[in-house]
Write an enzyme that holds these catalytic residues in place. Structure first.
Site, PDB file in Angstrom:
ATOM      1  CB  SER A  45    -138.392  42.713  48.268  1.00 26.95           C
ATOM      2  OG  SER A  45    -139.397  43.069  49.851  1.00 26.95           O
ATOM      3  CG  ASP A  83    -144.912  39.303  48.934  1.00 22.21           C
ATOM      4  OD1 ASP A  83    -146.357  39.679  49.008  1.00 22.21           O
ATOM      5  OD2 ASP A  83    -143.986  40.185  48.952  1.00 22.21           O
ATOM      6  CE  LYS A 113    -146.989  42.443  49.564  1.00 21.75           C
ATOM      7  NZ  LYS A 113    -146.647  42.745  48.634  1.00 21.75           N
ATOM      8  CD  GLU A 115    -146.580  42.577  43.216  1.00 20.86           C
ATOM      9  OE1 GLU A 115    -146.448  41.867  41.603  1.00 20.86           O
ATOM     10  OE2 GLU A 115    -145.768  42.020  43.829  1.00 20.86           O
ATOM     11  CD  GLU A 182    -144.269  48.438  45.515  1.00 19.63           C
ATOM     12  OE1 GLU A 182    -144.814  47.178  45.668  1.00 19.63           O
ATOM     13  OE2 GLU A 182    -143.388  48.756  45.065  1.00 19.63           O
TER      14      GLU A 182
END
Ligand code: KIV
Length: 275
Positions: A45, A83, A113, A115, A182
């Protein structure tokens, strides 16, 4: 107390909630760490809230390493999760391990992390085998914004919900020590939380998760005028900062700042000799 992956597993066992916030720089990380938050996520982000991109896709490994290293210098106790940016792991298992290693070696993160669901189970397994703890991320995974056709709540249909549960089980089997959920309906997130032995960290996934994460600019109203439904606004820091910047600008224009209290002195005798 220092937070580690053990803190996460013990919290799940004891039914204690975990707190996580994003940070991208030294001073903010220090404040969050001093506030006793369990974990700091150096999220991609970063691309949106710090670098001004429209989405997270342009964030590079160099961006992530640079900001993770700054965060790590501000942290004593929080578990730092960094991330893996878009295309740093999707390309191959080899790239996933290599780039996860860089976030640990050069960024000084404690965990990474990434996704995605079961399709990335081999990547998670290989990273974990390299002794790097992994947080998985399911539901609205912003790196897939183009595939999703926008930032939307995920898992609402029966098939999508079943798929999400299956993903959660598979990433746990692959060795992830926690999973971010999320924008997932709260009842589904609570069910996934019940089915897993690893903690779920929710963002827009309701109170049934084992922990919560927020982007700090959202909770402090620093990013945009809009507060997403899943964000609680804890302070209007954006407005406070803007007013302070305005007051400073006015003081400079009017010659009110700096005043005597902000100045350094020198002997008048010395100054006179310089004229
Ligand atoms: O990048 C990020 O900040 C994240 C959170 C929204 C979980 O992935």
């Amino acid at each position: 107390m220092k937070n580690t992956v053990i803190t996460f597993s013990q919290a799940k066992e004891k039914n204690e909630k975990l707190s996580m916030l994003t940070a991208y720089d030294y001073s903010t990380a220090k404040l969050i760490d001093e506030a006793g938050i369990n974990s700091i996520l150096v999220g991609d982000s970063l691309g949106m809230v710090c670098l001004g991109y429209e989405d997270t896709l342009s964030v590079t490994m160099e961006d992530m390493i640079h900001h993770t290293a700054a965060v790590s210098r501000g942290c004593k106790n929080a578990l730092i999760v960094s991330d893996m940016p878009f295309m740093s792991y999707q390309t191959s298992v080899y790239d996933a391990v290599k780039n996860a290693g860089r976030l640990i070696k050069e960024g000084h993160a404690h965990a990474v992390k990434l996704e995605g669901g079961k399709e990335f189970a081999p990547h998670i397994e290989a990273i974990v085998k390299a002794s790097i703890p992994v947080v998985a991320h399911l539901g609205l995974t912003p790196q897939s914004v183009n595939a999703f056709g926008g930032f939307k709540v995920q898992g609402k249909s029966l098939d999508a919900a079943r798929n999400l549960i299956d993903d959660a089980v598979k990433i746990q089997e692959a060795g992830a020590f926690a999973v971010v959920l999320e924008c997932v309906p709260s009842k589904l997130a609570a069910l996934i939380t019940k089915k897993l032995s690893i903690p779920t960290i929710g963002i827009g996934a309701g109170a049934g998760c084992d922990g919560q994460v927020l982007v700090y600019q959202d909770m402090l109203s620093m990013y945009s005028g809009l507060t997403p439904k899943f964000v609680k606004k804890y302070a209007d820091v954006g407005e406070i900062m803007k007013n302070a910047f305005k007051a400073y600008g006015e003081d400079v224009s009017n010659g009110v700042f700096p005043d005597k209290t902000n100045e350094f002195s020198i002997d008048d005798e010395i100054i006179e000799k310089l004229y």
